[in-house]
Write an enzyme that holds these catalytic residues in place. Structure first.
Site, PDB file in Angstrom:
ATOM      1  N   ARG A  73      47.130  -1.786 -33.196  1.00 47.68           N
ATOM      2  CA  ARG A  73      47.038  -1.858 -31.741  1.00 47.68           C
ATOM      3  C   ARG A  73      48.407  -2.229 -31.215  1.00 47.68           C
ATOM      4  NH1 ARG A  73      42.872  -5.478 -28.077  1.00 47.68           N
ATOM      5  NH2 ARG A  73      43.875  -7.217 -29.171  1.00 47.68           N
ATOM      6  N   GLU A 139      39.799  -0.326 -19.953  1.00 46.07           N
ATOM      7  CA  GLU A 139      39.800  -1.741 -19.581  1.00 46.07           C
ATOM      8  C   GLU A 139      39.751  -1.988 -18.086  1.00 46.07           C
ATOM      9  OE1 GLU A 139      42.480  -4.239 -21.724  1.00 46.07           O
ATOM     10  OE2 GLU A 139      42.902  -2.755 -23.258  1.00 46.07           O
ATOM     11  N   ASP A 166      38.645  -7.552 -20.103  1.00 46.59           N
ATOM     12  CA  ASP A 166      39.620  -7.119 -19.097  1.00 46.59           C
ATOM     13  C   ASP A 166      38.942  -6.348 -17.972  1.00 46.59           C
ATOM     14  OD1 ASP A 166      42.689  -7.530 -19.986  1.00 46.59           O
ATOM     15  OD2 ASP A 166      41.432  -7.327 -21.752  1.00 46.59           O
ATOM     16  N   ASP A 284      11.711  20.234 -32.708  1.00 49.33           N
ATOM     17  CA  ASP A 284      12.323  21.469 -32.234  1.00 49.33           C
ATOM     18  C   ASP A 284      13.835  21.376 -32.412  1.00 49.33           C
ATOM     19  OD1 ASP A 284      12.972  19.650 -30.280  1.00 49.33           O
ATOM     20  OD2 ASP A 284      11.912  20.679 -28.648  1.00 49.33           O
TER      21      ASP A 284
END
Length: 318
Positions: A73, A139, A166, A284
């Site tokens: 990150r 965010e 956030d 189905d």
């Protein structure tokens, strides 16, 4: 619509990049879908250079068998740190994915995509089969309103993540155990991901997990996310991973049902029957599609699908 590619991120665990001790410890996981080495919220501005060096060292070590995906990150594009993050982290030999926070518009992903193509042209050129994937964090209100453009912004986009804290701050919301206040945003995220064939949707962080009551709440929140259409969840502590990954895997009952449906449908198809019943319920095309998706996910999660197929090979459409 085609089925989304099977990318398994049932749990994505954040590990602070500034702590070499935590980074080392994370490599001991026996079964973790995705680890996200963090340079954003868990790393103070003065520690970010150290965090980059630590993470780069980890990415350049041999892979460990217990971790499917190594992600990082980075800091948000608007933070002033993102380019420095990318310049160093993209030297990592075993980098699989970038988690990009605070993606408010398509331009944020355009920036990351351009850097990927410039820094790693061999992985992001025409015909490449191993690009660095991107997961975008949603965010803010602006982000939710711009999901269509965000989902179309990069060919490397592999998932969306809902960052609840956030988002709550942006809208002045109060988070409650029911999570009702996030209903619109969470629905919008999973719907957009499906519309654009993104394989991964990661739900909000659970802040409670210690003790029996904490585990119970974590499981309930994970099950809630699964019902909403999320197929994974963010984790902030190693103790959360096992519960989260269990919930976001097909249960034994689900896997058995799906295998029975797929086997019986093959026989129904040869008989020219478009709809039939199983256990008194109509089956189905949409139901068969769901069953096939569960079987595919079960295989990737390590469930013995072959054994189930052998067990139920005599299943017949009713």
């Amino acid at each position: 619509m085609a089925a989304a590619a099977q990318v398994i991120r049932r749990a994505q665990l954040y590990v602070p990049g500034s702590s070499m001790r935590f980074l080392e410890k994370s490599r001991g996981f026996q079964a973790l879908d995705s680890v996200a080495y963090d340079l954003e919220d868990s790393v103070t501005p003065t520690k970010k250079p150290e965090g980059r060096r630590n993470i780069l060292e980890i990415l350049n070590r041999d892979r460990v068998p217990g971790i499917r995906e190594q992600a990082v990150r980075i800091n948000s594009v608007g933070s002033g740190f993102a380019l420095d993050d990318l310049t160093e982290i993209l030297n990592g030999k075993h980098l699989d994915c970038l988690v990009v926070p605070k993606v408010d518009s398509a331009s944020d992903l355009h920036f990351v995509t351009d850097v990927l193509r410039q820094k790693l042209p061999e992985r992001h050129g025409p015909g490449s089969t191993n690009p660095v994937k991107i997961v975008a964090l949603v965010e803010s209100a602006r982000s939710v309103m711009d999901l269509k453009a965000i989902c179309a912004a990069s060919p490397y986009l592999s998932g969306l993540t809902f960052a609840a804290e956030d988002f709550a701050l942006d809208l002045s919301l109060t988070r409650t155990p029911s999570l009702h206040e996030f209903m619109y945003a969470r629905s919008a995220i999973v719907t957009a991901a499906r519309a654009f064939n993104l394989p991964s949707t990661l739900d909000l962080v659970s802040t409670t997990f210690r003790g029996d009551e904490g585990v119970k709440q974590l499981r309930e929140e994970s099950e809630n996310g699964k019902r909403f259409g999320f197929n994974g969840k963010q984790c902030i502590h190693p103790d959360q991973v096992a519960t989260v990954q269990e919930v976001f895997s097909p249960s034994p009952v689900e896997a058995e049902w799906a295998v029975r449906v797929v086997i019986a449908d093959g026989k129904a198809d040869k008989q020219g029957r478009g709809a039939w019943t199983l256990d008194g319920k109509m089956i189905d095309v949409p139901v068969v599609g769901k069953a096939k998706a569960i079987v595919a996910r079960a295989e990737v999660c390590g469930i013995d699908v072959g054994g189930l197929q052998e067990k139920f090979k005599g299943e017949e459409p009713q």
